[in-house]
Write a protein that holds these residues in place. Structure first.
Motif, PDB file in Angstrom:
ATOM      1  N   GLN A  50      13.068   5.362 -24.791  1.00  0.00           N
ATOM      2  CA  GLN A  50      14.460   4.923 -25.119  1.00  0.00           C
ATOM      3  C   GLN A  50      15.392   5.951 -25.591  1.00  0.00           C
ATOM      4  O   GLN A  50      16.651   5.731 -25.563  1.00  0.00           O
ATOM      5  CB  GLN A  50      14.350   3.615 -26.162  1.00  0.00           C
ATOM      6  CG  GLN A  50      13.817   2.440 -25.462  1.00  0.00           C
ATOM      7  CD  GLN A  50      13.373   1.437 -26.407  1.00  0.00           C
ATOM      8  OE1 GLN A  50      12.817   1.382 -27.186  1.00  0.00           O
ATOM      9  NE2 GLN A  50      14.747   0.468 -26.100  1.00  0.00           N
ATOM     10  N   CYS A 107      15.761  -6.108 -26.537  1.00  0.00           N
ATOM     11  CA  CYS A 107      15.672  -4.525 -26.293  1.00  0.00           C
ATOM     12  C   CYS A 107      16.825  -3.722 -26.321  1.00  0.00           C
ATOM     13  O   CYS A 107      17.858  -4.071 -25.875  1.00  0.00           O
ATOM     14  CB  CYS A 107      14.812  -4.416 -24.988  1.00  0.00           C
ATOM     15  SG  CYS A 107      14.422  -2.713 -24.655  1.00  0.00           S
ATOM     16  N   LEU A 108      16.790  -2.734 -27.153  1.00  0.00           N
ATOM     17  CA  LEU A 108      18.059  -1.715 -27.364  1.00  0.00           C
ATOM     18  C   LEU A 108      18.516  -1.153 -26.100  1.00  0.00           C
ATOM     19  O   LEU A 108      19.549  -0.832 -26.002  1.00  0.00           O
ATOM     20  CB  LEU A 108      17.536  -0.683 -28.318  1.00  0.00           C
ATOM     21  CG  LEU A 108      17.361  -1.243 -29.973  1.00  0.00           C
ATOM     22  CD1 LEU A 108      16.900  -0.017 -30.844  1.00  0.00           C
ATOM     23  CD2 LEU A 108      18.664  -1.850 -30.491  1.00  0.00           C
ATOM     24  N   HIS A 149       5.574  -4.777 -26.768  1.00  0.00           N
ATOM     25  CA  HIS A 149       6.908  -4.523 -26.266  1.00  0.00           C
ATOM     26  C   HIS A 149       7.074  -3.109 -26.205  1.00  0.00           C
ATOM     27  O   HIS A 149       7.384  -2.739 -25.137  1.00  0.00           O
ATOM     28  CB  HIS A 149       8.019  -5.259 -26.954  1.00  0.00           C
ATOM     29  CG  HIS A 149       9.172  -4.939 -26.505  1.00  0.00           C
ATOM     30  ND1 HIS A 149      10.053  -5.989 -25.968  1.00  0.00           N
ATOM     31  CD2 HIS A 149      10.183  -3.795 -26.273  1.00  0.00           C
ATOM     32  CE1 HIS A 149      11.257  -5.412 -25.406  1.00  0.00           C
ATOM     33  NE2 HIS A 149      11.261  -4.015 -25.949  1.00  0.00           N
ATOM     34  N   GLU A 150       6.536  -2.412 -27.351  1.00  0.00           N
ATOM     35  CA  GLU A 150       6.899  -0.836 -27.493  1.00  0.00           C
ATOM     36  C   GLU A 150       5.758  -0.259 -26.628  1.00  0.00           C
ATOM     37  O   GLU A 150       5.960   0.690 -26.021  1.00  0.00           O
ATOM     38  CB  GLU A 150       6.918  -0.463 -28.899  1.00  0.00           C
ATOM     39  CG  GLU A 150       8.026  -0.884 -29.705  1.00  0.00           C
ATOM     40  CD  GLU A 150       9.319  -0.997 -29.146  1.00  0.00           C
ATOM     41  OE1 GLU A 150       9.561   0.035 -28.631  1.00  0.00           O
ATOM     42  OE2 GLU A 150      10.308  -1.877 -29.275  1.00  0.00           O
ATOM     43  N   HIS A 153       6.918   0.010 -23.114  1.00  0.00           N
ATOM     44  CA  HIS A 153       7.853   1.025 -22.804  1.00  0.00           C
ATOM     45  C   HIS A 153       7.059   2.334 -22.550  1.00  0.00           C
ATOM     46  O   HIS A 153       7.531   3.176 -21.764  1.00  0.00           O
ATOM     47  CB  HIS A 153       8.581   1.278 -23.964  1.00  0.00           C
ATOM     48  CG  HIS A 153       9.879   0.437 -24.194  1.00  0.00           C
ATOM     49  ND1 HIS A 153      10.923   0.522 -23.084  1.00  0.00           N
ATOM     50  CD2 HIS A 153      10.433  -0.504 -25.021  1.00  0.00           C
ATOM     51  CE1 HIS A 153      11.818  -0.495 -23.307  1.00  0.00           C
ATOM     52  NE2 HIS A 153      11.542  -0.810 -24.522  1.00  0.00           N
TER      53      HIS A 153
HETATM   54 ZN    ZN Z   1      12.620  -2.452 -25.498  1.00  0.00          ZN
END
Ligand code: ZN
Length: 188
Positions: A50, A107-108, A149-150, A153
């Motif tokens: 991210q 999510c950012l 979630h992370e 990613h």
């Molecule tokens: Zn995320």
């Protein structure tokens, strides 16, 4: 240093992260910058993809969230979640377990897009921390969700991949708009 958060449509979000072999000064700087970026963005977690780096590194902090409980277990005993935050996970290996639970996620990299996502309630985690030490624990609640979630990613998987067909249909227009905007900005 606060880093720019990459938005959906950027190809790095689909890259699997490379293993981190050594805690070099560059990696330490990246960890500190990611922690700062997560705090400023009011995120519960941030993965290296991210901020544009495809490596196996994520930071998590559920302590600002008071209305969604988390649990933590170390060596078979309950441990204090907030005392464990912020959490730095390097090269994490996880085993999700337990019943599927549905809960809201954002999510950012998808500003203002939220959806209910089903994931196993708990997760077993083995990783290196910011000092290169092996840490092992089990998590439940919001912390379990954030970790899953992370770690997704870190493998190039996004929460839109885990949305039910109905949930995705509801946010499909916003997702498409975001993707187009990101791609246009990348060309510019
Ligand atoms: Zn995320």
């Amino acid at each position: 240093m606060v880093l720019e958060v990459v938005k959906y449509g950027h190809p790095v979000l689909r890259k699997k992260g490379a293993k981190i072999e050594k805690l070099t000064p560059d990696v330490r700087k990246l960890i500190s910058d990611m922690l700062e970026t997560m705090r400023v963005a009011h995120g519960v977690g941030l993965a290296a993809q991210q901020i544009g780096e495809a490596v196996q590194l994520t930071v998590i902090d559920v302590s600002p969230v008071t209305d969604r409980p988390s649990t933590l277990e170390q060596n078979g005993k309950p441990a204090d979640v907030n005392g464990f935050m912020p959490l730095v996970l390097i090269n994490p290996e996880i085993k999700p377990y337990g019943e599927m639970q549905t809960g809201p996620e954002g999510c950012l990299s998808f500003p203002e897009i939220f959806a209910d996502i089903s994931r196993p309630s708990h997760v077993e985690v083995k990783a290196l921390n910011e000092n290169g030490e092996i840490i092992e624990f089990r998590a439940g609640g919001l912390l379990s969700r954030a970790i899953q979630h992370e770690v997704d990613h870190l493998n190039g998987i996004l929460f839109i991949d885990r949305m039910s067909r109905d949930a995705k249909a509801e946010v499909q227009a916003e997702i498409a708009e975001l993707q187009a905007k990101t791609k246009t900005a990348l060309k510019g």
